[in-house]
Motif scaffolding. Sequence first.
Motif, PDB file in Angstrom:
ATOM      1  N   PHE A   1       0.758   8.156   2.127  1.00  0.00           N
ATOM      2  CA  PHE A   1      -0.350   9.032   0.972  1.00  0.00           C
ATOM      3  C   PHE A   1       0.371  10.290   1.542  1.00  0.00           C
ATOM      4  O   PHE A   1      -0.016  11.748   0.826  1.00  0.00           O
ATOM      5  CB  PHE A   1      -1.487   9.288   1.668  1.00  0.00           C
ATOM      6  N   SER A   2       1.668  10.384   2.042  1.00  0.00           N
ATOM      7  CA  SER A   2       2.292  11.513   2.306  1.00  0.00           C
ATOM      8  C   SER A   2       3.440  11.692   1.077  1.00  0.00           C
ATOM      9  O   SER A   2       4.542  12.516   1.715  1.00  0.00           O
ATOM     10  CB  SER A   2       2.350  11.930   3.731  1.00  0.00           C
ATOM     11  N   ARG A   3       3.903  10.640   0.529  1.00  0.00           N
ATOM     12  CA  ARG A   3       5.223  10.429   0.751  1.00  0.00           C
ATOM     13  C   ARG A   3       5.514   9.883  -1.111  1.00  0.00           C
ATOM     14  O   ARG A   3       4.033   9.409  -1.122  1.00  0.00           O
ATOM     15  CB  ARG A   3       6.318   9.627   1.421  1.00  0.00           C
ATOM     16  N   GLU A   4       6.427  10.454  -1.730  1.00  0.00           N
ATOM     17  CA  GLU A   4       6.598   9.651  -3.074  1.00  0.00           C
ATOM     18  C   GLU A   4       5.311   9.884  -3.844  1.00  0.00           C
ATOM     19  O   GLU A   4       5.186   9.511  -5.451  1.00  0.00           O
ATOM     20  CB  GLU A   4       7.027   7.942  -3.052  1.00  0.00           C
ATOM     21  N   PHE A   5       5.385  11.365  -3.838  1.00  0.00           N
ATOM     22  CA  PHE A   5       4.005  11.933  -5.029  1.00  0.00           C
ATOM     23  C   PHE A   5       4.472  12.445  -5.760  1.00  0.00           C
ATOM     24  O   PHE A   5       4.446  12.412  -7.134  1.00  0.00           O
ATOM     25  CB  PHE A   5       3.454  13.292  -3.633  1.00  0.00           C
ATOM     26  N   GLU A   6       6.457  13.773  -5.905  1.00  0.00           N
ATOM     27  CA  GLU A   6       6.497  12.960  -7.093  1.00  0.00           C
ATOM     28  C   GLU A   6       6.673  12.462  -8.188  1.00  0.00           C
ATOM     29  O   GLU A   6       6.883  12.192  -9.330  1.00  0.00           O
ATOM     30  CB  GLU A   6       7.758  14.357  -6.895  1.00  0.00           C
ATOM     31  N   GLU A   7       7.105  11.158  -7.552  1.00  0.00           N
ATOM     32  CA  GLU A   7       7.631   9.797  -8.220  1.00  0.00           C
ATOM     33  C   GLU A   7       5.951   9.831  -9.152  1.00  0.00           C
ATOM     34  O   GLU A   7       6.270   9.094  -9.964  1.00  0.00           O
ATOM     35  CB  GLU A   7       8.260   8.768  -6.806  1.00  0.00           C
ATOM     36  N   ALA A   8       5.304   9.813  -8.563  1.00  0.00           N
ATOM     37  CA  ALA A   8       4.061   9.413  -8.813  1.00  0.00           C
ATOM     38  C   ALA A   8       3.091  10.642  -9.921  1.00  0.00           C
ATOM     39  O   ALA A   8       2.544   9.776 -10.481  1.00  0.00           O
ATOM     40  CB  ALA A   8       2.923   9.221  -7.638  1.00  0.00           C
ATOM     41  N   GLY A   9       4.239  12.073 -10.238  1.00  0.00           N
ATOM     42  CA  GLY A   9       4.233  12.112 -11.082  1.00  0.00           C
ATOM     43  C   GLY A   9       2.623  13.848 -10.680  1.00  0.00           C
ATOM     44  O   GLY A   9       2.467  14.562 -10.942  1.00  0.00           O
TER      45      GLY A   9
ATOM     46  N   VAL B   1       0.673  -1.349   0.083  1.00  0.00           N
ATOM     47  CA  VAL B   1      -0.369   0.105  -0.061  1.00  0.00           C
ATOM     48  C   VAL B   1       1.314   1.398  -0.374  1.00  0.00           C
ATOM     49  O   VAL B   1       0.495   2.511  -0.908  1.00  0.00           O
ATOM     50  CB  VAL B   1      -1.117  -0.200   1.335  1.00  0.00           C
ATOM     51  N   ALA B   2       2.026   1.070   0.941  1.00  0.00           N
ATOM     52  CA  ALA B   2       2.729   2.494   1.237  1.00  0.00           C
ATOM     53  C   ALA B   2       3.398   2.605  -0.610  1.00  0.00           C
ATOM     54  O   ALA B   2       3.812   3.777  -0.926  1.00  0.00           O
ATOM     55  CB  ALA B   2       4.009   2.239   1.914  1.00  0.00           C
ATOM     56  N   LYS B   3       3.498   1.347  -0.958  1.00  0.00           N
ATOM     57  CA  LYS B   3       4.304   1.445  -2.553  1.00  0.00           C
ATOM     58  C   LYS B   3       2.682   2.045  -3.380  1.00  0.00           C
ATOM     59  O   LYS B   3       3.715   3.137  -4.638  1.00  0.00           O
ATOM     60  CB  LYS B   3       5.168   0.261  -2.855  1.00  0.00           C
ATOM     61  N   TYR B   4       2.165   1.548  -3.090  1.00  0.00           N
ATOM     62  CA  TYR B   4       1.019   1.726  -4.962  1.00  0.00           C
ATOM     63  C   TYR B   4       0.327   3.000  -4.766  1.00  0.00           C
ATOM     64  O   TYR B   4       0.015   3.571  -5.368  1.00  0.00           O
ATOM     65  CB  TYR B   4       0.276   0.391  -4.973  1.00  0.00           C
ATOM     66  N   GLY B   5       0.402   3.410  -3.478  1.00  0.00           N
ATOM     67  CA  GLY B   5      -0.865   3.829  -2.722  1.00  0.00           C
ATOM     68  C   GLY B   5      -0.684   5.254  -3.070  1.00  0.00           C
ATOM     69  O   GLY B   5      -1.878   6.072  -3.870  1.00  0.00           O
ATOM     70  N   PRO B   6       0.431   6.126  -3.319  1.00  0.00           N
ATOM     71  CA  PRO B   6       0.548   7.265  -4.180  1.00  0.00           C
ATOM     72  C   PRO B   6       0.301   7.291  -5.561  1.00  0.00           C
ATOM     73  O   PRO B   6      -0.709   8.139  -6.034  1.00  0.00           O
ATOM     74  CB  PRO B   6       2.066   7.305  -3.721  1.00  0.00           C
ATOM     75  N   GLN B   7       0.605   6.301  -5.979  1.00  0.00           N
ATOM     76  CA  GLN B   7       0.284   6.461  -7.803  1.00  0.00           C
ATOM     77  C   GLN B   7      -1.382   6.523  -8.391  1.00  0.00           C
ATOM     78  O   GLN B   7      -1.911   6.818  -9.248  1.00  0.00           O
ATOM     79  CB  GLN B   7       0.810   4.748  -8.456  1.00  0.00           C
ATOM     80  N   ILE B   8      -2.086   5.803  -7.110  1.00  0.00           N
ATOM     81  CA  ILE B   8      -3.467   5.458  -7.390  1.00  0.00           C
ATOM     82  C   ILE B   8      -4.076   7.132  -6.988  1.00  0.00           C
ATOM     83  O   ILE B   8      -4.681   7.354  -7.538  1.00  0.00           O
ATOM     84  CB  ILE B   8      -4.305   3.986  -6.341  1.00  0.00           C
ATOM     85  N   PHE B   9      -3.890   7.738  -5.531  1.00  0.00           N
ATOM     86  CA  PHE B   9      -4.007   8.890  -5.316  1.00  0.00           C
ATOM     87  C   PHE B   9      -4.059   9.726  -6.509  1.00  0.00           C
ATOM     88  O   PHE B   9      -4.823  10.627  -6.837  1.00  0.00           O
ATOM     89  CB  PHE B   9      -3.409   9.770  -4.054  1.00  0.00           C
ATOM     90  N   VAL B  10      -2.775   9.925  -7.092  1.00  0.00           N
ATOM     91  CA  VAL B  10      -2.270  11.347  -8.198  1.00  0.00           C
ATOM     92  C   VAL B  10      -3.422  10.481  -9.350  1.00  0.00           C
ATOM     93  O   VAL B  10      -3.857  12.007  -9.572  1.00  0.00           O
ATOM     94  CB  VAL B  10      -1.128  10.785  -8.350  1.00  0.00           C
ATOM     95  N   THR B  11      -3.134   9.293  -9.816  1.00  0.00           N
ATOM     96  CA  THR B  11      -4.495   8.791 -10.588  1.00  0.00           C
ATOM     97  C   THR B  11      -5.888   9.639 -10.612  1.00  0.00           C
ATOM     98  O   THR B  11      -6.596  10.152 -10.730  1.00  0.00           O
ATOM     99  CB  THR B  11      -4.216   7.104 -11.031  1.00  0.00           C
ATOM    100  N   ALA B  12      -6.037   9.449  -9.787  1.00  0.00           N
ATOM    101  CA  ALA B  12      -7.795   9.535  -9.514  1.00  0.00           C
ATOM    102  C   ALA B  12      -7.985  11.072  -9.420  1.00  0.00           C
ATOM    103  O   ALA B  12      -9.130  11.567  -9.683  1.00  0.00           O
ATOM    104  CB  ALA B  12      -7.859   8.778  -7.700  1.00  0.00           C
TER     105      ALA B  12
END
Length: 363
Positions: free
Chosen positions: A284-292, A245-256
């Motif tokens: 949900f508070s990290r790796e956002f830049e990597e997620a776009g 969840v920590a790894k994939y969560g930011p990608q889901i959030f940014v896509t949504a």
Amino acid sequence: MTIDRNVTILGTGSFLPGAPISNDDLEKLVGPLPADVLAGLQVQHRHWMIDPAAGDHHISNSRMAEAAARRALEQAGVSPEEVDLIVVSTASPEFHLPTAGSYVQEHLGLERCAVIEVRAGCVGAVQALDIAFRQLADGTHTTALVIGTEAISPILAPSFLGRDPDMVRMRDRLTLYNFGDGAAAVVLRGGGDAEGATRYGYVNACMGGRRAPGMRVVGGGTDRPIHEQLQRKRLMEITLDASGVAKYGPQIFVTALRELLDKSGLRLDDVDAVVLPEGNADYFSREFEEAGLSHADFDSLQAKIVENLADVGATGSPAVLLALDAGLADGRIRPGHTVVLLAIEASRYVFTGMAVRWPAEIR
């Protein structure tokens, strides 16, 4: 999106069972979490429908839903008899059948109304709102109650009741510190002269079709013969893939977020509040830049987030509506605001979102 009839949001309400349970209280029952893990969860209090010491039930899932519904109806100035549609989301009903929504109907004293139930966690209440919006907009119904409700503590109780706190497994402590119970409701009405809620858009997708579930509630279903389930150490338990969840969560959030803004014709600058089930949780508070998500958008987003994870824990179905009700109560959401309701669910990496302009006047 064209709405045939005006749809007005009339009121909100919430219910949290029992006294708040602090992390210090919980440590005495189930043992401690490492300080860095506890800080990452960011939950400081949660409410349980069970007695934490004995496991007895103080209230039921549908009664919590009824309590939240009555508070929303009171705020809206609407009597239960005016409700002709109830849409409930829960992943922890009292029974497989009848639906929890039909028990809410019974508790409200309604002999007849339409009842729809969504089986989901965090995303369910927003999905339920979409169903209600559509059926009010097309004239199928006039007054709707949308409720998210969850009773998670009874599933957690067997992992610690009657056990030495030092013997509770660390993975069980993670879920025990994370989850809470509660219910929240929204009253909506179609038609009439009141200024309605302009709905800009709605998105919904499951992105985990090729991934293992991020969270599962195992047991009590039909995955195995019942005699095999009864041989398990616990009939029901929650399993959580925290690292996934920590790894994939930011990608889901940014896509949504991107898909909802695109669908709604909005820019992030147009949005006044982003209501989330757990907006500042570590994953949900990290790796956002990597997620776009750019630094500028991330900073802008942080100023708009409305959530109350620290006060209630991860509550599943009612999470977004609990945060919405809290945001209205403390003024983070005000009349005329453009509001994004965005939910991410770890179960199978599901997201759903709705963007609305909040009514100019709320009773």
